[in-house]
Design an enzyme around this catalytic site. Structure first.
Site, PDB file in Angstrom:
ATOM      1  N   HIS A 245      -3.446  10.070  -0.378  1.00  0.00           N
ATOM      2  CA  HIS A 245      -3.487  11.037   0.729  1.00  0.00           C
ATOM      3  C   HIS A 245      -3.597  10.239   2.027  1.00  0.00           C
ATOM      4  CE1 HIS A 245      -4.156  14.546   3.021  1.00  0.00           C
ATOM      5  NE2 HIS A 245      -5.361  14.905   2.623  1.00  0.00           N
ATOM      6  N   HIS A 284       6.488  13.539  -1.252  1.00  0.00           N
ATOM      7  CA  HIS A 284       5.530  14.503  -0.727  1.00  0.00           C
ATOM      8  C   HIS A 284       5.524  15.725  -1.627  1.00  0.00           C
ATOM      9  CE1 HIS A 284       3.475  17.157   2.103  1.00  0.00           C
ATOM     10  NE2 HIS A 284       3.064  16.044   2.676  1.00  0.00           N
ATOM     11  N   ASP A 340       3.217   8.821   6.549  1.00  0.00           N
ATOM     12  CA  ASP A 340       2.476   7.566   6.455  1.00  0.00           C
ATOM     13  C   ASP A 340       3.354   6.337   6.476  1.00  0.00           C
ATOM     14  OD1 ASP A 340      -0.161   8.531   6.291  1.00  0.00           O
ATOM     15  OD2 ASP A 340       0.323   9.322   4.323  1.00  0.00           O
TER      16      ASP A 340
HETATM   17  N1  ACO Z   1       7.151   6.166  -5.591  1.00  0.00           N
HETATM   18  C1  ACO Z   1       7.794   6.195  -6.761  1.00  0.00           C
HETATM   19  N2  ACO Z   1       7.995   7.302  -7.496  1.00  0.00           N
HETATM   20  C2  ACO Z   1       7.483   8.444  -6.993  1.00  0.00           C
HETATM   21  C3  ACO Z   1       6.799   8.499  -5.768  1.00  0.00           C
HETATM   22  C4  ACO Z   1       6.643   7.291  -5.063  1.00  0.00           C
HETATM   23  N3  ACO Z   1       6.011   7.274  -3.890  1.00  0.00           N
HETATM   24  N4  ACO Z   1       6.404   9.769  -5.533  1.00  0.00           N
HETATM   25  C5  ACO Z   1       6.838  10.486  -6.572  1.00  0.00           C
HETATM   26  N5  ACO Z   1       7.484   9.690  -7.453  1.00  0.00           N
HETATM   27  C6  ACO Z   1       8.161  10.089  -8.694  1.00  0.00           C
HETATM   28  C7  ACO Z   1       7.143  10.365  -9.793  1.00  0.00           C
HETATM   29  O1  ACO Z   1       6.881   9.191 -10.542  1.00  0.00           O
HETATM   30  C8  ACO Z   1       7.862  11.420 -10.587  1.00  0.00           C
HETATM   31  O2  ACO Z   1       8.866  10.774 -11.344  1.00  0.00           O
HETATM   32  P1  ACO Z   1       9.243  11.304 -12.829  1.00  0.00           P
HETATM   33  O3  ACO Z   1       9.834  12.655 -12.620  1.00  0.00           O
HETATM   34  O4  ACO Z   1      10.164  10.278 -13.364  1.00  0.00           O
HETATM   35  O5  ACO Z   1       7.942  11.365 -13.584  1.00  0.00           O
HETATM   36  C9  ACO Z   1       8.579  12.233  -9.523  1.00  0.00           C
HETATM   37  O6  ACO Z   1       8.787  11.337  -8.427  1.00  0.00           O
HETATM   38  C10 ACO Z   1       7.799  13.449  -9.052  1.00  0.00           C
HETATM   39  O7  ACO Z   1       6.579  12.996  -8.520  1.00  0.00           O
HETATM   40  P2  ACO Z   1       5.195  13.757  -8.611  1.00  0.00           P
HETATM   41  O8  ACO Z   1       4.120  12.751  -8.932  1.00  0.00           O
HETATM   42  O9  ACO Z   1       5.332  14.977  -9.456  1.00  0.00           O
HETATM   43  O10 ACO Z   1       5.018  14.244  -7.140  1.00  0.00           O
HETATM   44  P3  ACO Z   1       3.711  14.888  -6.554  1.00  0.00           P
HETATM   45  O11 ACO Z   1       4.140  16.023  -5.706  1.00  0.00           O
HETATM   46  O12 ACO Z   1       2.691  15.177  -7.594  1.00  0.00           O
HETATM   47  O13 ACO Z   1       3.135  13.694  -5.665  1.00  0.00           O
HETATM   48  C11 ACO Z   1       2.661  12.322  -3.854  1.00  0.00           C
HETATM   49  C12 ACO Z   1       3.234  13.654  -4.303  1.00  0.00           C
HETATM   50  C13 ACO Z   1       1.230  12.140  -4.399  1.00  0.00           C
HETATM   51  C14 ACO Z   1       2.584  12.285  -2.322  1.00  0.00           C
HETATM   52  C15 ACO Z   1       3.583  11.180  -4.371  1.00  0.00           C
HETATM   53  O14 ACO Z   1       4.895  11.343  -3.887  1.00  0.00           O
HETATM   54  C16 ACO Z   1       3.050   9.806  -4.026  1.00  0.00           C
HETATM   55  O15 ACO Z   1       2.198   9.288  -4.754  1.00  0.00           O
HETATM   56  N6  ACO Z   1       3.535   9.186  -2.906  1.00  0.00           N
HETATM   57  C17 ACO Z   1       3.048   7.904  -2.509  1.00  0.00           C
HETATM   58  C18 ACO Z   1       1.722   8.062  -1.790  1.00  0.00           C
HETATM   59  C19 ACO Z   1       1.905   8.624  -0.399  1.00  0.00           C
HETATM   60  O16 ACO Z   1       2.741   8.186   0.359  1.00  0.00           O
HETATM   61  N7  ACO Z   1       1.061   9.618  -0.069  1.00  0.00           N
HETATM   62  C20 ACO Z   1       1.063  10.245   1.235  1.00  0.00           C
HETATM   63  C21 ACO Z   1       1.465  11.674   1.128  1.00  0.00           C
HETATM   64  S1  ACO Z   1       1.541  12.407   2.710  1.00  0.00           S
HETATM   65  C22 ACO Z   1      -0.070  12.631   3.136  1.00  0.00           C
HETATM   66  O17 ACO Z   1      -0.961  12.738   2.327  1.00  0.00           O
HETATM   67  C23 ACO Z   1      -0.382  12.685   4.558  1.00  0.00           C
END
Ligand code: ACO
Length: 406
Positions: A245, A284, A340
């Protein structure tokens, strides 16, 4: 749903929704997001317009009270907040007791939580009055939290670099005063550069709210118990601290630093696809297109670079974005840069140490948390948050004394 039962022992029909992916827990009029089309509006105003034309304190007013203030309202609001920037001497002593290398976010969370002990009037149990029915009392807590948070953040920063804490001044704007407390050069004449003040103000505006992100959901969850807002804000800041986050911009910087050069990007992305690494600053829960805040930040980056020179990590970031956005792994999963991805680079260029990033996120997000606090407590449908679980564990076990266990 809960009334739909097959037998008296059955606890009813429930929706299994890990991470509340499809669950709306409130009705809100604060922030609108269309994740597919990349739209973000505060109280109906597009984020792009607010970032360009407004100021952080004006936006905070808009979020909390629902309308843009007129000139008198804005002046009074600004005065009230700037009059509450000083923190209690004992709170300063508490902050001074942290280890020399304490993470500033840990200091912020603890200090905010400690503020509940300084202002018992905000605790309905101690005050003997229901502050939620008293607008003046609620407003006072809002002035205090928004006023004191930058001071706490500045003290945490000064503590980390081993320098004396600085007093706030009400002769500067909200963001100017914050920069002033961080880096004051002399007792009389230091005024932060207008480009940096404006950049920080824009960063604060775009971070101010984002509907039910994890920390705001935490704010609503904690506040649903009617606890005081200092404790609730401290809990929300705790949620924001996590690397998925508000800690993500810190994680982006560490990721870019570890990649080191543009040549290493393909190898790094290979590890991401093998799920051994995560591409921080991408993806996201709501945006399945380019995060509008990331677009604004790309422009702010240019303004800051014009003044301070280009940060070498920017080259790695833009190349990483270019390669990722043309790779089917990221395209298929609709993974785009989020807010971010660029904010960390701007903060770094402005001279903020990496561990200050979540702190810089918490200051403006407090405006959003407080807007949700006010809205929630005025909601006739408010009930204490209490999700259910699907229990899969053992039942009816017989207690075995320690001596009888294998
Ligand atoms: N890098 C690589 N793969 C990713 C990423 C990432 N940053 N984000 C999602 N994925 C992949 C997952 O592994 C999943 O793949 P799969 O279908 O093969 O299993 C698919 O994309 C769907 O991802 P979810 O985990 O279901 O997405 P969710 O909505 O739960 O997560 C999150 C959202 C936590 C923001 C995620 O994208 C992430 O971890 N991003 C990196 C951290 C980040 O930048 N956070 C800031 C968010 S903005 C904020 O809080 C202000």
């Amino acid at each position: 749903f809960r009334a739909i039962k097959e037998s008296p022992e059955d606890f009813g029909t429930m929706l299994y929704d890990p991470g509340y992916y499809n669950t709306a827990v409130c009705k809100s009029e604060i922030t609108y997001i269309d994740g597919d089309r990349g739209i973000l509006e505060y109280r109906g105003y597009p984020i792009e317009e607010l970032a360009e034309k407004s100021s952080f304190l004006e936006v905070a007013y808009l979020l909390i009270y629902g309308d843009l203030p007129n000139i008198n309202q804005l002046n009074l609001w600004t005065t009230k907040i700037m009059n509450h920037t000083f923190i209690h001497e004992n709170l300063i002593q508490l902050m001074k007791s942290f280890r020399y290398d304490a993470h500033p976010m840990g200091m912020l969370i603890s200090s905010m939580s400690a503020m509940s002990t300084f202002y018992p009037e905000a605790n309905p149990a101690l005050a003997g009055v229901d502050i939620y029915k008293n607008k003046l009392l609620m407003n006072k807590q809002i002035f205090r939290i928004l006023g004191k948070l930058p001071t706490i953040a500045a003290c945490a920063y000064r503590h980390r670099i081993g320098r004396p804490y600085n007093n706030p001044t009400d002769t500067l704007s909200y963001t100017e005063n914050f920069l002033y407390m961080l880096d004051r050069l002399s007792e009389t004449s230091y005024k932060p550069h207008p480009t940096l003040t404006r950049a920080l103000d824009k960063l604060f505006i775009i971070h101010a709210d984002h509907e039910l992100n994890c920390s705001t959901a935490t704010m609503r969850q904690i506040s649903s118990t009617l606890v005081d807002p200092y404790t609730a804000v401290a809990g929300s800041a705790g949620a924001l601290y996590g690397p998925l986050h508000g800690g993500a911009n810190e994680a982006v910087l560490r990721m870019l630093e570890s990649i080191g050069t543009k040549d290493n990007i393909p190898n790094f992305l290979q590890l991401v696809k093998q799920k051994k690494q995560r591409l921080m600053g991408f993806g996201h829960r709501v945006y399945k297109s380019y995060d509008p805040r990331a677009k604004i930040l790309k422009k702010v980056t240019e303004e800051v670079f014009e003044l301070l020179g280009k940060n070498p990590l920017m080259e790695i970031a833009t190349e990483l974005e270019r390669i990722a956005l043309s790779d089917s792994y990221f395209i298929d999963r609709q993974l785009y840069p989020n807010v971010d991805f660029y904010s960390g680079i701007i903060y770094k260029s402005m001279g903020f140490p990496t561990d200050m990033f979540p702190v810089l996120f918490s200051i403006p997000r407090a405006a959003g948390w407080l807007a949700h606090w006010v809205e929630e407590l005025q909601d006739p449908d408010l009930r204490i948050f209490r999700p259910r679980q699907i229990y899969l564990g053992k039942r009816g076990c017989k207690y075995v004394p320690l001596s009888g266990r294998p």
